[in-house]
Design a protein around this motif. Structure first.
Motif, PDB file in Angstrom:
ATOM      1  N   SER A 166       0.830  -1.210   0.000  1.00 49.15           N
ATOM      2  CA  SER A 166       0.000   0.000   0.000  1.00 49.15           C
ATOM      3  C   SER A 166       0.865   1.262   0.000  1.00 49.15           C
ATOM      4  O   SER A 166       0.548   2.239  -0.671  1.00 49.15           O
ATOM      5  N   LEU A 167       1.988   1.231   0.722  1.00 49.44           N
ATOM      6  CA  LEU A 167       2.900   2.379   0.722  1.00 49.44           C
ATOM      7  C   LEU A 167       3.571   2.519  -0.641  1.00 49.44           C
ATOM      8  O   LEU A 167       3.746   3.635  -1.155  1.00 49.44           O
ATOM      9  N   HIS A 226       2.945   6.294   7.474  1.00 44.04           N
ATOM     10  CA  HIS A 226       2.073   5.189   7.082  1.00 44.04           C
ATOM     11  C   HIS A 226       1.758   4.264   8.250  1.00 44.04           C
ATOM     12  O   HIS A 226       0.697   3.650   8.289  1.00 44.04           O
ATOM     13  N   ALA A 265      -7.278   8.254   6.773  1.00 46.78           N
ATOM     14  CA  ALA A 265      -6.380   8.610   5.679  1.00 46.78           C
ATOM     15  C   ALA A 265      -6.983   9.702   4.801  1.00 46.78           C
ATOM     16  O   ALA A 265      -6.275  10.604   4.334  1.00 46.78           O
ATOM     17  N   THR A 290       2.824  14.464   7.161  1.00 47.06           N
ATOM     18  CA  THR A 290       2.348  13.096   7.398  1.00 47.06           C
ATOM     19  C   THR A 290       3.018  12.507   8.638  1.00 47.06           C
ATOM     20  O   THR A 290       2.381  11.772   9.405  1.00 47.06           O
ATOM     21  N   ALA A 298      -4.711   3.507   0.085  1.00 45.51           N
ATOM     22  CA  ALA A 298      -3.497   2.948   0.673  1.00 45.51           C
ATOM     23  C   ALA A 298      -3.590   2.927   2.195  1.00 45.51           C
ATOM     24  O   ALA A 298      -3.168   1.968   2.846  1.00 45.51           O
ATOM     25  N   GLY A 299      -4.160   3.975   2.777  1.00 50.42           N
ATOM     26  CA  GLY A 299      -4.344   4.016   4.223  1.00 50.42           C
ATOM     27  C   GLY A 299      -5.291   2.929   4.707  1.00 50.42           C
ATOM     28  O   GLY A 299      -5.076   2.319   5.760  1.00 50.42           O
ATOM     29  N   ALA A 336      -3.412  -0.321   4.720  1.00 43.45           N
ATOM     30  CA  ALA A 336      -2.474  -0.321   5.848  1.00 43.45           C
ATOM     31  C   ALA A 336      -3.220  -0.617   7.142  1.00 43.45           C
ATOM     32  O   ALA A 336      -2.726  -1.344   8.016  1.00 43.45           O
ATOM     33  N   SER A 373       7.258   3.650  10.511  1.00 50.91           N
ATOM     34  CA  SER A 373       7.014   4.214   9.180  1.00 50.91           C
ATOM     35  C   SER A 373       8.306   4.271   8.382  1.00 50.91           C
ATOM     36  O   SER A 373       8.326   3.968   7.182  1.00 50.91           O
TER      37      SER A 373
END
Length: 329
Positions: free
Chosen positions: A63-64, A78, A115, A134, A232-233, A236, A260
């Motif tokens: 996802s990252l 993340h 997210a 972030t 993506a969040g 995660a 992260s």
């Protein structure tokens, strides 16, 4: 040299590489699916849990890699979404919820919302400012978790009752839980591969390469980036929920900024924007760390040496190095 009129039975090397790339994932999936059955026979019960953890971290890293490698969004927070997913499971378990699917689904939704909210603010910045904001949001989530005394605060929260998977099976069954995680990981990898090859994925890569030009062409740049960031969040957060069930314990350290940073290092090690870059980076990093820990307490410096070596020999990551070797063959 073949005789006239007779076709050569040899397969050109150039055709073998794409064939291997298509077949290898299925072979690997089959081997992993058989692993829970072979582990007790071979005395590898410990490695069953380790491989399951690998698969969960691979979901988070993938996802990252999507927002960083394909979208050019260098986020350093993340792990905050991983923590949101894990603490959503904690909150539901504490409230009496026993269904794994309900808890994991809620973790996915909560992380997506977090997210989206963070991305709506963070994506108005660029470059190092985006990275720092972030990071700041992730640290805010970290200190929020520390302050939650109802869920153990800095000491963490133990999940002593396995979550139910249905049909009388729960996450306490090591083999079944492994297969569930493997199935989810395979679906996540397939999903991101399809998205990367879709119009949305190509638009995201265009934004990464030249945001001004994509905006001039009429693409809704901010909305596309926000959708990618929220998605993506969410994944995660799902990884965080699975990690909570895997560890049967959740603590604020799960979302510290160092987590992260480690996730970012693994993605870069494997190869930014490469289909198998994130899983490869996670596998190499965590397997080496685990093996080195068994032999020395000074296991950090060999990993640092590995990173330096990759920077010089494979600046685009290990996945790019293997792809180049496959083409050369």
């Amino acid at each position: 040299m073949t005789r006239p009129g007779k076709a050569s039975s040899a397969v050109p090397a150039a055709d073998l590489a794409p064939l291997a790339a298509r077949v290898l994932p299925w072979v690997l999936l089959a081997v992993l699916a058989a692993f829970p059955l072979l582990a007790p026979v071979l005395g590898l019960e410990y490695w069953l849990g380790f491989v399951r953890r690998l698969l969960i971290v691979m979901i988070a890293a993938t996802s990252l890699n999507f927002i960083l490698g394909y979208g050019g969004m260098a986020a350093l927070g993340h792990a905050g979404f991983i923590g949101v997913g894990a603490y959503t499971v904690v909150a539901l378990v504490d409230a009496g919820v026993g269904s794994a699917w309900l808890a994991w689904g809620a973790a996915l939704a909560a992380s997506a919302l977090a997210a989206a909210a963070i991305g709506a603010l963070s994506l108005r910045t660029r470059g190092v400012y985006f990275l720092m904001i972030t990071l700041a949001f992730a640290q805010m989530l970290y200190y929020l978790a520390v302050s939650l005394s109802a869920y153990g605060g800095d000491d963490g929260y133990g999940l002593y009752t396995p979550l139910a998977l249905g049909a009388g099976i729960d996450t306490g069954d090591e083999a079944v839980f492994f297969w569930v995680v493997l199935a989810i990981a395979a679906l996540v990898f397939a999903l991101f591969s399809r998205i990367a090859a879709s119009r949305f994925g190509h638009a995201l890569m265009g934004i990464r390469d030249n945001e001004t030009r994509m905006s001039a062409l009429g693409y809704p740049v901010f909305r596309l980036k926000l959708a990618a960031f929220a998605g993506a969040g969410a994944l995660a957060g799902l990884a965080g929920a699975l990690l909570a069930s895997h560890n049967a314990f959740v603590s604020p350290s799960l979302m510290h900024w160092t987590e992260s940073a480690t996730l970012l290092v693994m993605v870069v090690l494997g190869g930014l924007g490469r289909r198998w870059g994130a899983p490869l980076g996670v596998a190499v990093w965590l397997v080496l760390a685990e093996v080195l820990k068994l032999h020395t307490e000074y296991w950090h410096w060999p990993l640092g040496l590995l990173l330096i070596t990759v920077v010089f020999l494979a600046p685009r990551g290990l996945a790019a190095l293997f792809a180049r070797a496959g083409r050369a063959a």
